[in-house]
Design a protein around this motif. Structure first.
Motif, mmCIF file in Angstrom:
data_model
loop_
_atom_site.group_PDB
_atom_site.id
_atom_site.type_symbol
_atom_site.label_atom_id
_atom_site.label_comp_id
_atom_site.label_asym_id
_atom_site.label_seq_id
_atom_site.Cartn_x
_atom_site.Cartn_y
_atom_site.Cartn_z
ATOM 1 N N PHE A 189 4.007 -3.038 9.017
ATOM 2 C CA PHE A 189 3.462 -1.696 9.172
ATOM 3 C C PHE A 189 4.562 -0.644 9.227
ATOM 4 C CE2 PHE A 189 1.770 1.546 12.342
ATOM 5 C CZ PHE A 189 1.100 2.283 11.366
ATOM 6 N N THR B 129 0.846 -1.183 0.000
ATOM 7 C CA THR B 129 0.000 0.000 0.000
ATOM 8 C C THR B 129 0.890 1.245 0.000
ATOM 9 O OG1 THR B 129 -0.172 0.435 2.395
ATOM 10 C CG2 THR B 129 -1.583 -1.307 1.476
ATOM 11 N N ILE C 189 0.898 -8.183 3.415
ATOM 12 C CA ILE C 189 0.706 -6.774 3.096
ATOM 13 C C ILE C 189 1.814 -5.959 3.743
ATOM 14 C CG2 ILE C 189 -0.765 -4.744 3.465
ATOM 15 C CD1 ILE C 189 -3.191 -6.610 3.302
ATOM 16 N N SER D 146 -6.379 2.398 8.245
ATOM 17 C CA SER D 146 -5.564 1.229 8.573
ATOM 18 C C SER D 146 -6.423 0.134 9.183
ATOM 19 C CB SER D 146 -4.443 1.617 9.546
ATOM 20 O OG SER D 146 -3.477 2.425 8.913
ATOM 21 N N ILE E 268 -7.144 2.399 0.351
ATOM 22 C CA ILE E 268 -7.036 1.185 1.165
ATOM 23 C C ILE E 268 -8.293 0.926 1.981
ATOM 24 C CG2 ILE E 268 -4.531 1.278 1.306
ATOM 25 C CD1 ILE E 268 -4.873 2.415 4.172
ATOM 26 N N LEU F 39 -8.088 -1.632 6.388
ATOM 27 C CA LEU F 39 -7.143 -2.495 5.680
ATOM 28 C C LEU F 39 -6.863 -3.763 6.470
ATOM 29 C CD1 LEU F 39 -5.120 -2.843 3.289
ATOM 30 C CD2 LEU F 39 -3.415 -1.726 4.751
ATOM 31 N N HIS G 24 2.353 -2.130 4.537
ATOM 32 C CA HIS G 24 1.450 -0.973 4.604
ATOM 33 C C HIS G 24 2.219 0.330 4.813
ATOM 34 C CE1 HIS G 24 -1.799 1.640 5.450
ATOM 35 N NE2 HIS G 24 -1.886 1.438 6.752
#
Length: 340
Positions: A124, A16, A80, A107, A62, A110, A82
């Motif tokens: 993250f 993302t 993922i 978030s 997202i 997502l 992010h």
């Protein structure tokens, strides 16, 4: 075949904010390492041209759960990374609701899409701003109390909390990487910091060196540091991108383990040292505008990075201020030519 090798063959990685500064470097690092990568970005601060050729790109938000579900299904996403979010501290103070929306609420959406779609690994893009102003001197460790002093730091910390709680409740693990001051650009010149009006010191300084700014502001000359200006830990963006690849491998290899780790070099440079480096690399003198301290600016912020080095075997390749400046300058020159 190892779990990591099998995952690399079978599953895709969704990045993302992959058209933005740090995200685009992570895409390159993953692609270079043989991972199947796809990108979602709303292009508010990113650029479609920053996504490498051959990487599936989805323009969107997202928080669009239908779109994210489709991407997970189409690309067989198993993890993922992010990066999407807002990152300017003063802006977070003047518009906190936007930051809680972009960095926390979205978030959450997502993360829910990840759980619903069976995505078990999540990295993250967090920040040292979650620590706020440390009460003790010296490098910040991962156990330093997290007491953010602005909405940006708080919005990121709240997402760390969500990930912690989701990992406790589901078949899901995560790594929160707490960045210090990210700088530089891809050594091969494939991507870099392209956002107009960026506030990062090295970006601002190389813009000034190329005549895009008249001067560089120096906020505070009376800190308790060797030259009186604030000291920060500057990490090359490509070293940071490599840390994400290692984090991905660790999550796959140990699916019952989650991590929160600092990303920095463990030492810092003052504002004047950074500007001196830019002068040195460019063989010119940048004009400096001195003013008082900004509220809440600590004298020194550096990372204790022993944990990420020992757990992931992370070995930085670009831990040199002149190298960081050289790469940032080369990218800035490329942007100047591109925009002609």
């Amino acid at each position: 075949m190892s779990a990591i090798a099998q995952f690399r063959v079978e599953r895709g990685i969704l990045v993302t904010g992959g058209a933005g500064y740090i995200g685009s470097h992570a895409v390159l690092a993953l692609k270079d390492a043989g991972w199947k990568v796809c990108v979602i970005d709303n292009l508010v601060t990113g650029f479609a041209w920053a996504v490498p050729e051959g990487v599936p790109f989805y323009e969107g938000d997202i928080a669009d759960s239908a779109l994210v579900a489709r991407i997970i299904a189409e690309q067989n996403v198993g993890a993922i990374l992010h990066f999407a979010g807002s990152v300017v501290v003063p802006e977070s103070v003047s518009d906190p609701l936007n930051y809680y929306s972009n960095n926390t609420v979205k978030s959450r959406a997502l993360i829910e899409s990840a759980v619903t779609g069976g995505v078990k690994h999540f990295i993250f893009s967090s920040t040292a701003a979650t620590y706020g102003t440390p009460e003790t001197e010296g490098p910040i460790t991962e156990t330093t109390p997290q007491k953010p002093i602005n909405p940006y730091g708080t919005s990121k910390l709240m997402t760390e909390w969500m990930l912690r709680d989701v990992a406790s409740a589901h078949d899901f693990n995560y790594c929160a990487l707490r960045y210090f001051n990210v700088a530089g650009a891809d050594p091969q010149g494939r991507t870099g910091q392209s956002t107009a009006g960026a506030t990062h010191l090295i970006k601002v300084a190389v813009e000034a060196a190329l005549g895009k700014r008249r001067s560089v502001a120096v906020f505070g000359t009376d800190f308790d540091t060797p030259d009186g200006t604030g000291v920060r830990d500057y990490i090359h963006v490509s070293d940071l991108a490599q840390a994400h690849v290692l984090a991905l491998e660790a999550l796959i290899d140990e699916p019952d383990q989650s991590h929160f780790l600092n990303c920095g070099y463990g030492h810092g440079y003052s504002v004047l040292e950074v500007l001196d480096a830019v002068d040195r690399v460019t063989n010119m003198q940048i004009e400096r505008q001195f003013s008082g301290r900004r509220a809440g600016d600590p004298a020194s912020l550096t990372a204790d990075s022993r944990a990420i080095r020992s757990r992931f075997g992370w070995t930085p390749r670009h831990d040199d201020l002149d190298t960081i400046v050289t790469h940032a300058l080369a990218w800035e020159r490329y942007l100047s030519q591109r925009l002609r």
